[in-house]
Design an enzyme around this catalytic site. Sequence first.
Site, PDB file in Angstrom:
ATOM      1  N   ASP A  36      -1.708   5.549  11.253  1.00 50.51           N
ATOM      2  CA  ASP A  36      -2.072   5.572   9.980  1.00 50.51           C
ATOM      3  C   ASP A  36      -3.522   5.587   9.523  1.00 50.51           C
ATOM      4  O   ASP A  36      -4.459   5.053  10.397  1.00 50.51           O
ATOM      5  CB  ASP A  36      -1.294   4.720   9.101  1.00 50.51           C
ATOM      6  CG  ASP A  36       0.046   5.250   8.667  1.00 50.51           C
ATOM      7  OD1 ASP A  36       0.387   6.409   8.820  1.00 50.51           O
ATOM      8  OD2 ASP A  36       0.905   4.366   8.129  1.00 50.51           O
ATOM      9  N   LYS A  58      -4.288   9.864   5.541  1.00 52.63           N
ATOM     10  CA  LYS A  58      -5.123  10.588   4.632  1.00 52.63           C
ATOM     11  C   LYS A  58      -6.322  10.765   5.391  1.00 52.63           C
ATOM     12  O   LYS A  58      -7.063   9.878   5.972  1.00 52.63           O
ATOM     13  CB  LYS A  58      -5.316   9.927   3.257  1.00 52.63           C
ATOM     14  CG  LYS A  58      -4.364   9.811   2.622  1.00 52.63           C
ATOM     15  CD  LYS A  58      -4.717   8.980   1.416  1.00 52.63           C
ATOM     16  CE  LYS A  58      -4.368   7.577   1.359  1.00 52.63           C
ATOM     17  NZ  LYS A  58      -4.056   6.553  -0.156  1.00 52.63           N
ATOM     18  N   MET A 173      -1.643  -2.033  -3.627  1.00 45.64           N
ATOM     19  CA  MET A 173      -1.817  -0.908  -4.552  1.00 45.64           C
ATOM     20  C   MET A 173      -1.986  -1.152  -5.759  1.00 45.64           C
ATOM     21  O   MET A 173      -1.482  -0.115  -6.679  1.00 45.64           O
ATOM     22  CB  MET A 173      -0.572  -0.009  -3.954  1.00 45.64           C
ATOM     23  CG  MET A 173      -0.752   0.304  -2.528  1.00 45.64           C
ATOM     24  SD  MET A 173       0.904   1.291  -2.119  1.00 45.64           S
ATOM     25  CE  MET A 173       1.795  -0.302  -2.147  1.00 45.64           C
TER      26      MET A 173
HETATM   27  N1  SAH Z   1       2.186  -2.168   5.224  1.00 46.48           N
HETATM   28  C1  SAH Z   1       1.019  -2.896   4.704  1.00 46.48           C
HETATM   29  C2  SAH Z   1       0.739  -2.244   3.351  1.00 46.48           C
HETATM   30  C3  SAH Z   1       0.585  -0.847   3.001  1.00 46.48           C
HETATM   31  S1  SAH Z   1       0.508  -0.406   1.337  1.00 46.48           S
HETATM   32  C4  SAH Z   1       0.842  -4.295   4.939  1.00 46.48           C
HETATM   33  O1  SAH Z   1       1.787  -4.870   5.201  1.00 46.48           O
HETATM   34  O2  SAH Z   1      -0.196  -4.719   4.647  1.00 46.48           O
HETATM   35  C5  SAH Z   1      -1.133  -0.075   1.298  1.00 46.48           C
HETATM   36  C6  SAH Z   1      -1.769  -1.253   0.630  1.00 46.48           C
HETATM   37  O3  SAH Z   1      -2.106  -2.364   1.421  1.00 46.48           O
HETATM   38  C7  SAH Z   1      -3.497  -1.106   0.220  1.00 46.48           C
HETATM   39  O4  SAH Z   1      -3.353  -0.256  -1.049  1.00 46.48           O
HETATM   40  C8  SAH Z   1      -3.934  -2.417  -0.225  1.00 46.48           C
HETATM   41  O5  SAH Z   1      -3.447  -3.131  -1.135  1.00 46.48           O
HETATM   42  C9  SAH Z   1      -3.124  -3.215   1.025  1.00 46.48           C
HETATM   43  N2  SAH Z   1      -4.193  -3.257   2.150  1.00 46.48           N
HETATM   44  C10 SAH Z   1      -3.886  -2.907   3.566  1.00 46.48           C
HETATM   45  N3  SAH Z   1      -4.900  -3.151   4.279  1.00 46.48           N
HETATM   46  C11 SAH Z   1      -5.750  -3.801   3.515  1.00 46.48           C
HETATM   47  C12 SAH Z   1      -6.938  -4.581   3.732  1.00 46.48           C
HETATM   48  N4  SAH Z   1      -7.640  -4.397   4.976  1.00 46.48           N
HETATM   49  N5  SAH Z   1      -7.437  -5.443   3.059  1.00 46.48           N
HETATM   50  C13 SAH Z   1      -7.031  -5.567   1.525  1.00 46.48           C
HETATM   51  N6  SAH Z   1      -5.953  -4.772   1.278  1.00 46.48           N
HETATM   52  C14 SAH Z   1      -5.284  -3.928   2.491  1.00 46.48           C
END
Ligand code: SAH
Length: 506
Positions: A36, A58, A173
């Site tokens: 992803d 994306k 998000m």
């Molecule tokens: N499965 C992922 C979440 C995916 S949803 C997890 O457990 O982290 C996507 C959201 O995750 C983004 O919109 C943001 O809110 C958060 N996110 C993912 N990576 C991030 C990062 N390095 N720093 C800050 N927010 C992050």
Amino acid sequence: MKPGKVYLIGAGPGDPGLLTIKGRDCLALADVIIYDYLANPVLLGYAKPDAERIYVGKSRGHHSLPQEEINQLLADKAAAGLNVARLKGGDPYVFGRGGEEASLLHKQNIPFEVVPGVTAGFAAAAYAGIPLTHRDITTSLALLTGHERPERKLSSLDWEKLATGLGTLIFYMGMTNLKKISAKLIEHGRSADTPVAVVQWATLPRQKTLTGRLDEIAALVAAAKIEPPAVIIIGEVVRYREELRWYDNLPLFGRRFLITRPYAQATSFVALLQAQGAETICIPTIEIAPPTDWQPCDEALLQLGSYDGLILTSANAVDAFFERMNIKGLDLRALSGVEIIAVGPKTAKAIEKRGLKPDFVPNNYRAEGVVNELLSRGVSSKCYLYPRTEIARTLIPDSLSKAGAQVDSPIVYRTLAPEGKQEMIRHLLDANELDAICFSSSSTFDNLHAMFGEELQQLKKETAFFSIGPLTSETIRKHDFEVALEPENSTLDDLVTAMIEYYSEE
Ligand code: SAH
């Protein structure tokens, strides 16, 4: 056919060191990697070289593959007998749609395993200096999405309970809805001065953290133009950041450096810089290649035992020379009785890796140091072997022969300018995106200069040039460029220490 297995793997939040050992092992055995947008692509380095890599996230101007198609892709690849690593950002079961992927696999009788990952909210808290719970002030924690399906409005959250019944809240998000989220919480009873932290790109050197009161945070974020991906941490625990931050105040945090040495030798330098919080981009400007003719070296190898000393002045020379010995069927015994001289500690380490200890390393880690030390011991009528690069200076053979020694100096490697790197470097320089370029040898600079010629002066803009030592600096200055930094000793450790001092004075 027996289906393969699907591993739903949490890649962690970004810092590649936060992948689990089990996740790494699963990546290494997979035939197909499906990954992803938020999974750090560096992790693909753990995959088998011939594993198929499929990007389903994306990209600019393109939507990601629809979820149903990803689910089916996983099932199809496994049904074809392949082991599949499904690499997802953070944890696969936290806002990652991992549940939907697993359900389809279950329906189609495809075996699967789930390898948890460090979820972004937890990682952001750790790297921003915010304990998510604290005995004194907060005993509960909730993970929430601030971006629900369009048909279910944000209002489906039980705002009253969130506002008053829970301690720390982490929104994923939530950036587009931040204004609504804070307004709703205040409306339902959270205090307007509750501290909030917004952490963007958590755990990566480009991490940005903004803090403010609940009633002002949306405006602050808009003013600072902070965009996703970011998590929003709301609660009294955010106040601890002041005393507990440790990452974004590292001495080189937020600095971006271009490393020009070949990948194989860049790893230790990169690790040193990253430990200080720096972002490193590796685009080698030199490539190591074998000599066009091995004959002079092979002739020397035939009479290896007859030399009094073996002079090695770089780790590259060590590697090339010992590998050639190996190819020619010689082992370490062929060097018995030959004094081994290393120009500096890095070369000495490379020799030790081959199972030998250098007899001496001069105090001055340069060719001059080697010459002075040998001359003071007396070299008259001695025979030295000096395996070298094509463009090495002639100082060692010249000075020792003048003093009555014989020096054979066969070429064992060449440095070439790699092709196809110009565009990336041009972009970085042109966009003024680099704090500095680090040059660890004259050729790393010479080749960069050859790529752009006179244009380099204009392209350089505010990017500083850092040099490992006097010879490299001389080369840089010869072309009318300023050397912003040169450490006292020509080692990478000293260079990093000098870089830290350089920026602390700024
Ligand atoms: N499965 C992922 C979440 C995916 S949803 C997890 O457990 O982290 C996507 C959201 O995750 C983004 O919109 C943001 O809110 C958060 N996110 C993912 N990576 C991030 C990062 N390095 N720093 C800050 N927010 C992050």
